[in-house]
Design a protein around this motif. Sequence first.
Motif, mmCIF file in Angstrom:
data_model
loop_
_atom_site.group_PDB
_atom_site.id
_atom_site.type_symbol
_atom_site.label_atom_id
_atom_site.label_comp_id
_atom_site.label_asym_id
_atom_site.label_seq_id
_atom_site.Cartn_x
_atom_site.Cartn_y
_atom_site.Cartn_z
ATOM 1 N N LYS A 1 5.753 -31.918 34.303
ATOM 2 C CA LYS A 1 7.524 -32.758 35.368
ATOM 3 C C LYS A 1 7.498 -32.091 35.527
ATOM 4 C CE LYS A 1 7.191 -35.298 30.442
ATOM 5 N NZ LYS A 1 8.472 -35.357 29.356
ATOM 6 N N LEU A 2 7.883 -30.707 36.134
ATOM 7 C CA LEU A 2 8.848 -29.696 36.604
ATOM 8 C C LEU A 2 7.913 -29.648 38.181
ATOM 9 C CD1 LEU A 2 9.886 -27.085 34.315
ATOM 10 C CD2 LEU A 2 11.757 -28.906 35.831
ATOM 11 N N ALA A 3 6.882 -29.628 38.193
ATOM 12 C CA ALA A 3 5.449 -29.534 39.034
ATOM 13 C C ALA A 3 5.778 -31.319 40.023
ATOM 14 C CB ALA A 3 4.701 -29.535 38.341
ATOM 15 N N ARG A 4 5.699 -32.455 39.039
ATOM 16 C CA ARG A 4 6.182 -33.120 39.301
ATOM 17 C C ARG A 4 6.989 -34.126 40.367
ATOM 18 N NH1 ARG A 4 2.299 -34.916 35.233
ATOM 19 N NH2 ARG A 4 3.657 -35.368 33.467
ATOM 20 N N HIS A 5 8.232 -33.446 39.703
ATOM 21 C CA HIS A 5 9.151 -33.634 40.251
ATOM 22 C C HIS A 5 9.223 -33.108 41.365
ATOM 23 C CE1 HIS A 5 13.632 -34.888 39.883
ATOM 24 N NE2 HIS A 5 14.301 -33.335 40.634
ATOM 25 N N ALA A 6 8.710 -31.397 41.546
ATOM 26 C CA ALA A 6 8.443 -30.802 42.697
ATOM 27 C C ALA A 6 7.936 -30.988 44.031
ATOM 28 C CB ALA A 6 9.049 -29.489 42.862
ATOM 29 N N GLY A 7 7.206 -32.537 43.435
ATOM 30 C CA GLY A 7 6.142 -33.106 44.122
ATOM 31 C C GLY A 7 5.104 -32.461 44.246
ATOM 32 N N ARG A 8 4.364 -31.030 43.669
ATOM 33 C CA ARG A 8 3.643 -30.800 43.869
ATOM 34 C C ARG A 8 2.232 -31.215 42.188
ATOM 35 N NH1 ARG A 8 5.009 -26.023 40.892
ATOM 36 N NH2 ARG A 8 7.043 -26.679 41.367
ATOM 37 N N LYS A 9 1.249 -30.719 42.934
ATOM 38 C CA LYS A 9 0.367 -31.163 41.574
ATOM 39 C C LYS A 9 -0.484 -30.199 40.658
ATOM 40 C CE LYS A 9 -1.708 -35.206 44.111
ATOM 41 N NZ LYS A 9 -2.807 -35.834 44.376
ATOM 42 N N THR A 10 0.089 -28.919 41.430
ATOM 43 C CA THR A 10 -0.133 -27.224 40.882
ATOM 44 C C THR A 10 0.804 -27.135 40.097
ATOM 45 O OG1 THR A 10 -1.553 -27.213 42.350
ATOM 46 C CG2 THR A 10 -0.521 -25.347 41.657
ATOM 47 N N ILE A 11 1.111 -26.822 38.658
ATOM 48 C CA ILE A 11 1.130 -25.924 38.254
ATOM 49 C C ILE A 11 2.062 -24.767 38.292
ATOM 50 C CG2 ILE A 11 2.539 -25.080 35.825
ATOM 51 C CD1 ILE A 11 1.044 -27.905 34.854
ATOM 52 N N LYS A 12 2.738 -23.963 38.945
ATOM 53 C CA LYS A 12 3.073 -22.478 39.241
ATOM 54 C C LYS A 12 3.604 -21.879 38.276
ATOM 55 C CE LYS A 12 3.829 -23.510 43.818
ATOM 56 N NZ LYS A 12 4.944 -23.176 45.309
ATOM 57 N N ALA A 13 3.940 -20.704 38.093
ATOM 58 C CA ALA A 13 4.571 -19.782 37.005
ATOM 59 C C ALA A 13 6.001 -20.220 36.394
ATOM 60 C CB ALA A 13 4.544 -18.189 37.581
ATOM 61 N N SER A 14 6.833 -19.920 37.864
ATOM 62 C CA SER A 14 7.899 -20.587 37.808
ATOM 63 C C SER A 14 8.307 -21.585 37.163
ATOM 64 C CB SER A 14 8.542 -20.417 39.220
ATOM 65 O OG SER A 14 7.675 -21.889 40.043
ATOM 66 N N ASP A 15 7.385 -22.519 37.014
ATOM 67 C CA ASP A 15 8.001 -23.685 36.194
ATOM 68 C C ASP A 15 7.048 -23.612 34.946
ATOM 69 O OD1 ASP A 15 7.514 -25.362 38.570
ATOM 70 O OD2 ASP A 15 6.049 -25.797 39.191
ATOM 71 N N ILE A 16 6.207 -22.667 34.303
ATOM 72 C CA ILE A 16 6.003 -22.273 33.139
ATOM 73 C C ILE A 16 7.608 -21.566 32.672
ATOM 74 C CG2 ILE A 16 4.839 -20.882 31.528
ATOM 75 C CD1 ILE A 16 3.459 -23.548 32.355
ATOM 76 N N LYS A 17 8.298 -20.334 33.328
ATOM 77 C CA LYS A 17 9.045 -19.954 33.041
ATOM 78 C C LYS A 17 10.413 -20.963 32.898
ATOM 79 C CE LYS A 17 7.149 -15.134 35.018
ATOM 80 N NZ LYS A 17 7.572 -14.887 36.497
ATOM 81 N N LEU A 18 10.710 -21.896 33.770
ATOM 82 C CA LEU A 18 11.946 -22.663 33.699
ATOM 83 C C LEU A 18 11.403 -23.678 32.711
ATOM 84 C CD1 LEU A 18 14.287 -23.572 34.470
ATOM 85 C CD2 LEU A 18 13.603 -25.535 36.258
ATOM 86 N N ALA A 19 10.049 -24.061 32.121
ATOM 87 C CA ALA A 19 9.935 -25.301 31.298
ATOM 88 C C ALA A 19 10.573 -23.899 29.624
ATOM 89 C CB ALA A 19 8.430 -25.746 30.889
#
Length: 66
Positions: free
Chosen positions: A47-65
Amino acid sequence: MAELPLAPIERIIRRSGGDIRVSEDATMALRDILEEKAVEIAERAAKLARHAGRKTIKASDIKLAK
């Protein structure tokens, strides 16, 4: 489900408990909990990656999640 192998999970339990025996049921219970939590985190990260307009989940998304 059962995506995670049992052997590494058993090693994690053993490392945290010193010289102790670990039942297969205990290892499977921890595996189930870890997999459930991993799915929850991955869904939030997506959800965070989509909200940021990306199709790739980054390590920062995992850490934030987390």
